[in-house]
Design a protein around this motif. Structure first.
Motif, PDB file in Angstrom:
ATOM      1  N   GLU A  66    -145.164   6.129  31.804  1.00 53.50           N
ATOM      2  CA  GLU A  66    -143.814   6.564  32.150  1.00 53.50           C
ATOM      3  C   GLU A  66    -142.764   5.803  31.360  1.00 53.50           C
ATOM      4  O   GLU A  66    -141.769   6.396  30.896  1.00 53.50           O
ATOM      5  CB  GLU A  66    -143.572   6.394  33.648  1.00 53.50           C
ATOM      6  N   ASP A  67    -142.973   4.504  31.183  1.00 53.02           N
ATOM      7  CA  ASP A  67    -142.013   3.720  30.391  1.00 53.02           C
ATOM      8  C   ASP A  67    -141.970   4.210  28.951  1.00 53.02           C
ATOM      9  O   ASP A  67    -140.891   4.340  28.350  1.00 53.02           O
ATOM     10  CB  ASP A  67    -142.394   2.238  30.431  1.00 53.02           C
ATOM     11  N   ALA A  68    -143.156   4.476  28.395  1.00 55.71           N
ATOM     12  CA  ALA A  68    -143.189   5.000  27.026  1.00 55.71           C
ATOM     13  C   ALA A  68    -142.505   6.352  26.953  1.00 55.71           C
ATOM     14  O   ALA A  68    -141.787   6.658  25.991  1.00 55.71           O
ATOM     15  CB  ALA A  68    -144.637   5.102  26.551  1.00 55.71           C
ATOM     16  N   ARG A  69    -142.712   7.164  27.975  1.00 54.85           N
ATOM     17  CA  ARG A  69    -142.067   8.485  28.019  1.00 54.85           C
ATOM     18  C   ARG A  69    -140.551   8.343  28.099  1.00 54.85           C
ATOM     19  O   ARG A  69    -139.812   9.056  27.401  1.00 54.85           O
ATOM     20  CB  ARG A  69    -142.598   9.251  29.241  1.00 54.85           C
ATOM     21  N   LEU A  70    -140.088   7.427  28.929  1.00 51.90           N
ATOM     22  CA  LEU A  70    -138.647   7.218  29.059  1.00 51.90           C
ATOM     23  C   LEU A  70    -138.045   6.717  27.753  1.00 51.90           C
ATOM     24  O   LEU A  70    -136.929   7.110  27.387  1.00 51.90           O
ATOM     25  CB  LEU A  70    -138.365   6.228  30.204  1.00 51.90           C
ATOM     26  N   GLN A  71    -138.780   5.855  27.064  1.00 49.38           N
ATOM     27  CA  GLN A  71    -138.303   5.376  25.770  1.00 49.38           C
ATOM     28  C   GLN A  71    -138.206   6.521  24.766  1.00 49.38           C
ATOM     29  O   GLN A  71    -137.252   6.615  23.992  1.00 49.38           O
ATOM     30  CB  GLN A  71    -139.230   4.283  25.238  1.00 49.38           C
ATOM     31  N   ARG A  72    -139.212   7.398  24.791  1.00 46.31           N
ATOM     32  CA  ARG A  72    -139.165   8.548  23.888  1.00 46.31           C
ATOM     33  C   ARG A  72    -138.016   9.481  24.243  1.00 46.31           C
ATOM     34  O   ARG A  72    -137.335  10.017  23.364  1.00 46.31           O
ATOM     35  CB  ARG A  72    -140.490   9.317  23.942  1.00 46.31           C
ATOM     36  N   ILE A  73    -137.819   9.669  25.553  1.00 42.52           N
ATOM     37  CA  ILE A  73    -136.700  10.520  25.990  1.00 42.52           C
ATOM     38  C   ILE A  73    -135.377   9.917  25.541  1.00 42.52           C
ATOM     39  O   ILE A  73    -134.497  10.617  25.017  1.00 42.52           O
ATOM     40  CB  ILE A  73    -136.730  10.689  27.520  1.00 42.52           C
ATOM     41  N   LYS A  74    -135.239   8.602  25.747  1.00 42.62           N
ATOM     42  CA  LYS A  74    -134.004   7.924  25.351  1.00 42.62           C
ATOM     43  C   LYS A  74    -133.793   8.021  23.847  1.00 42.62           C
ATOM     44  O   LYS A  74    -132.685   8.330  23.375  1.00 42.62           O
ATOM     45  CB  LYS A  74    -134.071   6.471  25.785  1.00 42.62           C
ATOM     46  N   ALA A  75    -134.870   7.778  23.095  1.00 42.86           N
ATOM     47  CA  ALA A  75    -134.757   7.858  21.639  1.00 42.86           C
ATOM     48  C   ALA A  75    -134.443   9.277  21.192  1.00 42.86           C
ATOM     49  O   ALA A  75    -133.628   9.506  20.290  1.00 42.86           O
ATOM     50  CB  ALA A  75    -136.059   7.377  20.995  1.00 42.86           C
ATOM     51  N   GLN A  76    -135.081  10.242  21.858  1.00 41.53           N
ATOM     52  CA  GLN A  76    -134.853  11.625  21.443  1.00 41.53           C
ATOM     53  C   GLN A  76    -133.451  12.085  21.806  1.00 41.53           C
ATOM     54  O   GLN A  76    -132.799  12.798  21.033  1.00 41.53           O
ATOM     55  CB  GLN A  76    -135.882  12.552  22.095  1.00 41.53           C
ATOM     56  N   LYS A  77    -132.971  11.664  22.961  1.00 45.88           N
ATOM     57  CA  LYS A  77    -131.584  11.992  23.313  1.00 45.88           C
ATOM     58  C   LYS A  77    -130.624  11.377  22.304  1.00 45.88           C
ATOM     59  O   LYS A  77    -129.630  12.000  21.924  1.00 45.88           O
ATOM     60  CB  LYS A  77    -131.271  11.501  24.729  1.00 45.88           C
ATOM     61  N   GLY A  78    -130.946  10.131  21.886  1.00 46.08           N
ATOM     62  CA  GLY A  78    -130.106   9.513  20.865  1.00 46.08           C
ATOM     63  C   GLY A  78    -130.154  10.278  19.559  1.00 46.08           C
ATOM     64  O   GLY A  78    -129.131  10.462  18.899  1.00 46.08           O
ATOM     65  N   ARG A  79    -131.349  10.748  19.191  1.00 45.47           N
ATOM     66  CA  ARG A  79    -131.468  11.541  17.962  1.00 45.47           C
ATOM     67  C   ARG A  79    -130.727  12.868  18.086  1.00 45.47           C
ATOM     68  O   ARG A  79    -130.112  13.337  17.132  1.00 45.47           O
ATOM     69  CB  ARG A  79    -132.942  11.779  17.638  1.00 45.47           C
ATOM     70  N   GLU A  80    -130.812  13.486  19.267  1.00 48.02           N
ATOM     71  CA  GLU A  80    -130.106  14.751  19.467  1.00 48.02           C
ATOM     72  C   GLU A  80    -128.598  14.535  19.338  1.00 48.02           C
ATOM     73  O   GLU A  80    -127.896  15.334  18.711  1.00 48.02           O
ATOM     74  CB  GLU A  80    -130.439  15.327  20.853  1.00 48.02           C
ATOM     75  N   ALA A  81    -128.114  13.444  19.948  1.00 50.31           N
ATOM     76  CA  ALA A  81    -126.689  13.141  19.838  1.00 50.31           C
ATOM     77  C   ALA A  81    -126.307  12.846  18.388  1.00 50.31           C
ATOM     78  O   ALA A  81    -125.258  13.285  17.908  1.00 50.31           O
ATOM     79  CB  ALA A  81    -126.339  11.955  20.746  1.00 50.31           C
ATOM     80  N   LEU A  82    -127.186  12.100  17.694  1.00 50.24           N
ATOM     81  CA  LEU A  82    -126.916  11.784  16.289  1.00 50.24           C
ATOM     82  C   LEU A  82    -126.921  13.053  15.445  1.00 50.24           C
ATOM     83  O   LEU A  82    -126.092  13.220  14.548  1.00 50.24           O
ATOM     84  CB  LEU A  82    -127.964  10.801  15.776  1.00 50.24           C
ATOM     85  N   LYS A  83    -127.859  13.961  15.740  1.00 53.28           N
ATOM     86  CA  LYS A  83    -127.917  15.221  14.992  1.00 53.28           C
ATOM     87  C   LYS A  83    -126.631  16.018  15.199  1.00 53.28           C
ATOM     88  O   LYS A  83    -126.057  16.555  14.248  1.00 53.28           O
ATOM     89  CB  LYS A  83    -129.112  16.055  15.453  1.00 53.28           C
ATOM     90  N   THR A  84    -126.157  16.066  16.459  1.00 55.56           N
ATOM     91  CA  THR A  84    -124.903  16.769  16.736  1.00 55.56           C
ATOM     92  C   THR A  84    -123.735  16.127  16.001  1.00 55.56           C
ATOM     93  O   THR A  84    -122.880  16.818  15.428  1.00 55.56           O
ATOM     94  CB  THR A  84    -124.635  16.772  18.251  1.00 55.56           C
ATOM     95  N   GLN A  85    -123.714  14.791  16.001  1.00 55.85           N
ATOM     96  CA  GLN A  85    -122.628  14.068  15.327  1.00 55.85           C
ATOM     97  C   GLN A  85    -122.655  14.322  13.820  1.00 55.85           C
ATOM     98  O   GLN A  85    -121.616  14.616  13.206  1.00 55.85           O
ATOM     99  CB  GLN A  85    -122.758  12.576  15.617  1.00 55.85           C
ATOM    100  N   ILE A  86    -123.837  14.231  13.221  1.00 54.48           N
ATOM    101  CA  ILE A  86    -123.945  14.451  11.772  1.00 54.48           C
ATOM    102  C   ILE A  86    -123.608  15.896  11.429  1.00 54.48           C
ATOM    103  O   ILE A  86    -122.935  16.168  10.433  1.00 54.48           O
ATOM    104  CB  ILE A  86    -125.355  14.085  11.285  1.00 54.48           C
ATOM    105  N   SER A  87    -124.062  16.847  12.276  1.00 57.94           N
ATOM    106  CA  SER A  87    -123.759  18.257  12.019  1.00 57.94           C
ATOM    107  C   SER A  87    -122.255  18.498  12.057  1.00 57.94           C
ATOM    108  O   SER A  87    -121.719  19.240  11.226  1.00 57.94           O
ATOM    109  CB  SER A  87    -124.460  19.138  13.057  1.00 57.94           C
ATOM    110  N   ALA A  88    -121.571  17.853  13.018  1.00 60.88           N
ATOM    111  CA  ALA A  88    -120.115  18.004  13.096  1.00 60.88           C
ATOM    112  C   ALA A  88    -119.442  17.419  11.860  1.00 60.88           C
ATOM    113  O   ALA A  88    -118.522  18.016  11.290  1.00 60.88           O
ATOM    114  CB  ALA A  88    -119.597  17.328  14.362  1.00 60.88           C
ATOM    115  N   LYS A  89    -119.921  16.234  11.435  1.00 65.20           N
ATOM    116  CA  LYS A  89    -119.355  15.627  10.225  1.00 65.20           C
ATOM    117  C   LYS A  89    -119.615  16.501   9.003  1.00 65.20           C
ATOM    118  O   LYS A  89    -118.736  16.678   8.150  1.00 65.20           O
ATOM    119  CB  LYS A  89    -119.962  14.242  10.008  1.00 65.20           C
TER     120      LYS A  89
END
Length: 376
Positions: free
Chosen positions: A176-199
């Motif tokens: 579960e901890d590994a899953r949460l880390q992946r979720i957190k990392a993936q959410k960060g990547r999704e946010a980063l993707k949105t930010q880069i796409s906007a830029k």
């Protein structure tokens, strides 16, 4: 049917129901995770929802069969079923364990539980052997009546259950901890993707505006270049006429009569000829002034063009880098399998020719902007 056998069947049935519930939880969690974008199994392997359901169901059936194999043991079946029921209930505490990880962990725990039960049974038999004839006689009586499962009630199982539960909790917590880390990392990547796409989208719009300004400056520069050339040509033509007229004026003073521009001039017309030459001189000065003004504006616009061209190169470099970053994030999210784009700036296209449609509207050449917002 012996009472012990009935008890074993009931324990087995309860444990099977618990295992099936956990299998259902795993399947539900798998679909929920895929819907939320936490896993990319559907995208990566192109596995349909039904296929995923069949995969997990098949793994669950294998888990149940493995359990039943141990639960049907003549002596340890009841103890094994009760241990599974006690230990597997801990899995309900973890709601974010991946489906495959949960089922694999439960499958691994079956072997550990079976080993723990067998060990207790062997230790129980050793204690019976050491206890003497009375205990042996009692054990023989138990075997004769077919209720050897009653040895289970002579064991204190709580410490054993506690160790097994702790082991299961440790494994599931790590998953579960590994899953949460992946979720957190993936959410960060999704946010980063949105930010880069906007830029990237903003930079592309800025590039279009900049190219429009560049083309406008280039058009003005061309206009003033033509004006400068026109005034310079007029100045040269006026200068040639003035020089010719000056020579004729000198002849007029010496010879008394000249023919110039289809007119005959005598000494009495010297003042009129002189005034005409003064007019050409004024025209020459005016054309010279107009030429210098137009040429100054042309050179200023040329400097603006050079400056704008550098800005265009910088903007293209920014877009190239943003596109590379977007491609990298999308690759981490397993959203693109295209060839890696060229990050080097050597491939930037030349900007010395404005890009226009036949109507004169600004056009972006394909080689100048080979990117799309989807990152491919």
């Amino acid at each position: 049917m012996p009472i012990g056998k009935i008890t074993a069947e009931v324990a087995k049935k309860g444990a099977v129901e618990l295992i099936k519930q956990l299998i259902g939880v795993a399947i539900t969690e798998a679909f929920k995770a895929e819907a939320n974008g936490f896993t990319r199994i559907m995208v990566e392997n192109e596995v349909s929802r039904d296929m995923r359901h069949r995969q997990l169901t098949k793994k669950g059936e294998k888990l149940v069969k493995e359990f039943e194999k141990h639960a049907d043991a003549a002596v340890t079946g009841l103890s094994f079923s009760l241990a599974v029921a006690h230990v597997f209930g801990e899995a309900n505490r973890f709601s974010l364990v991946p489906a495959d990880g949960l089922l694999d962990t439960l499958h691994g725990m079956l072997g550990k539980i079976d080993f723990a039960v067998d060990r207790e049974y062997q230790q129980y038999l050793e204690r019976v052997d050491k206890a003497g004839v009375v205990a042996k006689t009692g054990n023989v009586v138990h075997n004769v009546f077919g209720v050897a499962e009653t040895w289970h009630w002579n064991i204190s199982w709580n410490p054993i259950y506690f160790k097994l539960k702790r082991d299961l909790r440790r494994q599931l917590q790590a998953l579960e901890d590994a899953r949460l880390q992946r979720i957190k990392a993936q959410k960060g990547r999704e946010a980063l993707k949105t930010q880069i796409s906007a830029k990237l989208s903003g930079s592309i719009q800025e590039l279009k505006i900049m190219i429009g300004k560049f083309v406008e400056i280039e058009r003005k520069s061309t206009t003033w270049e033509r004006e400068s050339t026109r005034h310079l040509d007029s100045w040269h033509a006026t200068r040639d006429i003035l020089h010719q007229g000056t020579r004729e004026y000198d002849r007029l003073k010496n010879e008394g009569v000249v023919a110039w521009q289809n007119e005959v001039y005598r000494k009495k017309d010297a003042a009129a000829l002189r005034e005409i030459l003064r007019g050409y001189s004024r025209t020459m000065r005016r054309e010279s002034r107009n030429y210098h003004d137009a040429n100054a504006k042309f050179e200023a616009l040329e400097k603006q063009e050079d400056s704008m061209e550098k800005k265009l190169y910088a903007k293209l470099a920014q877009i190239r880098d943003l596109h590379w970053q977007l491609w990298k994030v999308r690759k981490e999210l397993n959203q693109t399998k295209r060839k890696e784009p060229v990050r080097s700036l050597d491939g930037l296209p030349p900007l010395d020719v404005p890009w226009r449609l036949p109507t004169g509207y600004v056009k972006l050449r394909v080689d100048a902007y080979p990117f799309r917002l989807n990152g491919n």
